[in-house]
Scaffold this motif. Structure first.
Motif, PDB file in Angstrom:
ATOM      1  N   ILE A 174      96.644  81.958  18.837  1.00 61.11           N
ATOM      2  CA  ILE A 174      97.618  81.745  19.922  1.00 61.11           C
ATOM      3  C   ILE A 174      98.674  82.850  19.904  1.00 61.11           C
ATOM      4  O   ILE A 174      99.019  83.429  20.936  1.00 61.11           O
ATOM      5  CB  ILE A 174      98.314  80.361  19.777  1.00 61.11           C
ATOM      6  N   GLU A 175      99.153  83.157  18.712  1.00 60.41           N
ATOM      7  CA  GLU A 175     100.168  84.212  18.610  1.00 60.41           C
ATOM      8  C   GLU A 175      99.562  85.552  19.060  1.00 60.41           C
ATOM      9  O   GLU A 175     100.196  86.337  19.756  1.00 60.41           O
ATOM     10  CB  GLU A 175     100.667  84.287  17.164  1.00 60.41           C
ATOM     11  N   PRO A 200      96.857  78.821  15.164  1.00 65.12           N
ATOM     12  CA  PRO A 200      98.157  79.457  15.447  1.00 65.12           C
ATOM     13  C   PRO A 200      98.065  80.987  15.449  1.00 65.12           C
ATOM     14  O   PRO A 200      98.757  81.646  16.220  1.00 65.12           O
ATOM     15  CB  PRO A 200      99.043  78.968  14.286  1.00 65.12           C
ATOM     16  N   ILE A 201      97.196  81.547  14.614  1.00 65.74           N
ATOM     17  CA  ILE A 201      97.050  83.017  14.580  1.00 65.74           C
ATOM     18  C   ILE A 201      96.464  83.502  15.913  1.00 65.74           C
ATOM     19  O   ILE A 201      96.910  84.493  16.486  1.00 65.74           O
ATOM     20  CB  ILE A 201      96.149  83.440  13.397  1.00 65.74           C
ATOM     21  N   ASP A 256     100.986  79.754  27.792  1.00 67.31           N
ATOM     22  CA  ASP A 256     101.766  78.515  27.662  1.00 67.31           C
ATOM     23  C   ASP A 256     100.988  77.301  28.167  1.00 67.31           C
ATOM     24  O   ASP A 256     101.116  76.200  27.616  1.00 67.31           O
ATOM     25  CB  ASP A 256     103.072  78.629  28.464  1.00 67.31           C
ATOM     26  N   ALA A 283      98.423  93.376  18.590  1.00 60.57           N
ATOM     27  CA  ALA A 283      98.160  92.006  18.147  1.00 60.57           C
ATOM     28  C   ALA A 283      97.855  91.930  16.651  1.00 60.57           C
ATOM     29  O   ALA A 283      97.932  90.867  16.052  1.00 60.57           O
ATOM     30  CB  ALA A 283      96.990  91.432  18.941  1.00 60.57           C
ATOM     31  N   HIS A 294     100.056  91.355  11.078  1.00 57.95           N
ATOM     32  CA  HIS A 294      99.252  90.848   9.962  1.00 57.95           C
ATOM     33  C   HIS A 294      98.809  91.929   8.988  1.00 57.95           C
ATOM     34  O   HIS A 294      98.647  91.683   7.811  1.00 57.95           O
ATOM     35  CB  HIS A 294      98.000  90.154  10.499  1.00 57.95           C
ATOM     36  N   ARG A 341      99.421  85.708  22.794  1.00 52.77           N
ATOM     37  CA  ARG A 341     100.732  86.012  23.390  1.00 52.77           C
ATOM     38  C   ARG A 341     100.989  87.524  23.359  1.00 52.77           C
ATOM     39  O   ARG A 341     101.533  88.091  24.287  1.00 52.77           O
ATOM     40  CB  ARG A 341     101.847  85.282  22.649  1.00 52.77           C
ATOM     41  N   ARG A 342     100.601  88.155  22.280  1.00 52.77           N
ATOM     42  CA  ARG A 342     100.823  89.597  22.179  1.00 52.77           C
ATOM     43  C   ARG A 342      99.910  90.377  23.104  1.00 52.77           C
ATOM     44  O   ARG A 342     100.211  91.508  23.478  1.00 52.77           O
ATOM     45  CB  ARG A 342     100.603  90.076  20.744  1.00 52.77           C
TER      46      ARG A 342
END
Ligand code: G6P
Length: 614
Positions: free
Chosen positions: A18-19, A15-16, A53, A200, A204, A22-23
């Motif tokens: 993928i996120e 998930p990190i 996506d 990105a 975090h 997206r950025r």
């Protein structure tokens, strides 16, 4: 151009990544992929043509619970946008996975020995062979960082590269070679991040390290070891960033482009705050590292940029000549580098770049550096490569710009050069104090004037509806409005795919007028300045040929009512700053025409926000 992401730590990496993709997607969005360390099979790899996506739907329910991996979003250079060409690329045994940004110029000769042995490549990319080479070096007994350095030694070009091997879960090696594409590392105590740019990482961590060209980072969750390309250890400090990641969400706006257009009044205020002082009227750029003697010795200013940033430089040229009275010229950075420009230590080079990563611009800056030119750069991204090459930086203070088509950063960069021009004029004693007062006061009014220009949105949306089906557009301006016409045409092309030309109005009769008929609208910037009457004549000439005309005029100018088909009246602002207010109209017009045509406004086809290949 191409986004790279990596994570190693204690949390689920999928998930990190993928996120992060997206950025980074604005950098390239023709395909995407990830590679994760998987307990069962070594490396889990998934790739998909299309946007992130597509990758996400292909991944549906299959993500392994890995705590490290790498990802990539691609802007195609070698080979089309297909699943097979998407990164990460693997060696034939599936031992090594590689993501890459930039170009490997000698990839064909690197591939040749494999082809001669009958080994096939699964993609048409210049990247895949790097995985094969790293795997071979590992097989020879080198460790991962040594293998990556060895492969860099064989490869020609400018690029960044991130590599993993299934043999060492949690270890990632990242390298930067030349000026194509940055790599920034994020540090938390027991986790590390790798990305092509800050945006990105900032959700975090604020603790970051930028890799310079020629540096390799050997990364695990606990520590990062840095070396040069020969393997000599390097010490690198962690920088704490204050960039605002919250700004990178769309909020109430349908598109980032519209949001960013609307951020301009506040952004403009941030640009002038602390730089333009009213009492006494002056521009304060005290952090400039150039001595008064050096500034007085400047004989020439060369402004360089690409795309929208070059248009900012074109407006800025007028300011430098008018306020500082120094001969100024503008060049497309890619042209500048390769025509062997005549430069010396008295030529001030001003470079403009939203990203600070555009490879053509960096090459031009290297050329200027080699010639000993003092360099000032205008940049939006903290710590970007241009800011490391230049002697001085003026930051745009605009926050992240996510839409591929630049808007708010053009506004900021023009203001930056306006400030530089006033500062140079004062330092050289060439700026008349009443002119200085006029400009500084005008700048104070700019945020409000831009806010008022945004109130024209309903009218502009209406004009957009009227002309949205046109297949060709002409944009005309004179003087400092000419680059704004160029930008109007560029924005329209970028987001709506309508063919548009931006011309200096005086040139219209020397060719473009042949295109004019009732189907080809012209947007004419007829601002109130010394060129207004000439512009009016041009509009009459267009009307005489039945060309529809949208005139953009200064407040209270009624002279084109009844002549032009549509008249958009700008809010009041001093003439030298009127291009900035007109710019808002160009942006909104392009946006609303694209909206009418149902275009992919924030990520137009074929484009990328950060262009890291020549
Ligand atoms: C790309 C972007 C443009 C941008 C140009 C220069 O083409 O799509 O919007 O103007 O690069 O980018 P820079 O980051 O150097 O301003």
């Amino acid at each position: 151009m191409c986004g790279i992401i990596g994570y190693t730590g204690q949390r689920p990496a999928g998930p990190i990544l993928i996120e992060g993709l997206r950025r980074l997607e604005y950098r390239g969005y023709d395909s995407a992929g990830i590679a994760l360390f998987d307990d069962r099979d070594g490396l889990f790899v998934q790739r998909a043509a299309g946007k992130v996506d597509q990758l996400v739907s292909r991944l549906e329910g299959t993500l392994p619970p890995a705590s490290a991996g790498i990802g990539h979003t691609r802007w195609a250079t070698h080979g089309g946008a297909t699943d097979a060409n998407a990164h990460p690329h693997l060696d034939p045994s599936g031992r090594v996975a590689v993501v890459h940004n930039g170009i490997i110029e000698n990839f064909e000769s690197l591939q040749r020995p494999y082809r001669q042995r009958g080994i096939r490549f699964m993609s048409e990319t210049d990247t895949e062979v790097l995985a094969y080479l790293v795997a071979d070096e590992l097989a020879r007994g080198l460790d991962l960082a040594e293998a990556v350095r060895a492969v860099i030694g064989m490869s020609e070009g400018a690029y960044s590269l991130v590599v993993i091997t299934k043999d060492e879960p949690g270890r990632i090696v990242a390298a930067r070679v030349g000026n194509a594409g940055g790599i920034v590392l994020g540090h938390n105590e027991d986790e590390k991040f790798i990305a092509s740019d800050l945006a990105a990482l900032l959700p975090h961590t604020r603790n970051v390290t930028f890799l310079e060209p020629g540096e390799v980072a050997d990364i695990t969750a606990e520590a990062v070891r840095y070396t040069d390309l020969e393997g000599m250890p390097l010490m690198k400090a962690i920088e704490v960033q204050s960039y605002d990641p919250v700004a990178a969400v769309k909020g109430r706006f349908k598109h980032f482009m519209l949001k960013e257009i609307h951020e301009q009044p506040v952004g403009t205020l941030d640009m002038i705050r602390g730089r333009y002082r009213l009492d006494p009227p002056s521009v304060d750029l005290d952090d400039m590292p150039f001595s008064a003697e050096q500034v007085r010795a400047f004989t020439r200013v060369v402004l360089i940029g690409m795309g929208t940033s070059m248009h900012s430089a074109m407006v800025g040229r007028h300011y430098i000549e008018r306020f500082a009275r120094i001969p100024a010229e503008v060049d497309n950075a890619a042209e500048f580098t390769y025509r062997r420009p005549v430069l010396d230590e008295h030529t001030l080079v001003i470079s403009v770049s939203q990203s600070g990563e555009t490879v053509d611009l960096l090459a031009a800056m290297e050329e200027a550096r080699a010639a000993g030119c003092p360099q000032l750069t205008v940049c939006n991204v903290p710590g970007a490569q241009t800011t490391r090459v230049a002697d001085a930086t003026i930051y745009m203070r605009m926050g992240p710009e996510i839409a591929v088509a630049s808007t708010k950063t053009m506004m900021a960069s023009i203001i930056a050069i306006h400030a530089v021009a006033l500062w140079l004029g004062r330092m050289r004693g060439t700026l008349d104090s009443s002119l200085e007062r006029e400009q500084v006061e005008a700048a104070q009014h700019l945020p409000a004037a831009i806010g008022e220009a945004l109130l024209l949105e309903p009218q502009i949306a209406q004009v957009a509806r009227k002309y949205a089906q046109a297949e060709h557009f002409l944009f005309l301006g004179r003087g400092w409005a000419y680059p704004i016409a160029m930008e109007g045409a560029l924005k329209l092309k970028e987001v709506s795919y309508i063919h548009a030309e931006g011309y200096p109005a005086g040139e219209m009769k020397h060719g473009p007028i042949a295109l004019i008929d009732e189907h080809m609208p012209t947007v004419a910037l007829a601002l109130r300045d010394e060129l207004h009457d000439k512009m009016r004549s041009n509009i009459e000439q267009l009307k005489a040929r039945r060309g529809p005309v949208v005139a953009v005029v200064s407040q209270g100018d009624e002279t084109l009512n009844g002549v032009a088909d549509d008249v958009i009246e700008l809010p009041e602002i001093e003439a030298a700053l009127s291009p900035l207010v007109a710019l808002v109209v160009m942006q909104l017009l392009a946006y609303y025409i694209a909206l009418e045509r149902g275009a992919d406004i924030d990520q137009p086809r074929n484009l990328a926000k950060t262009v890291t290949v020549e």
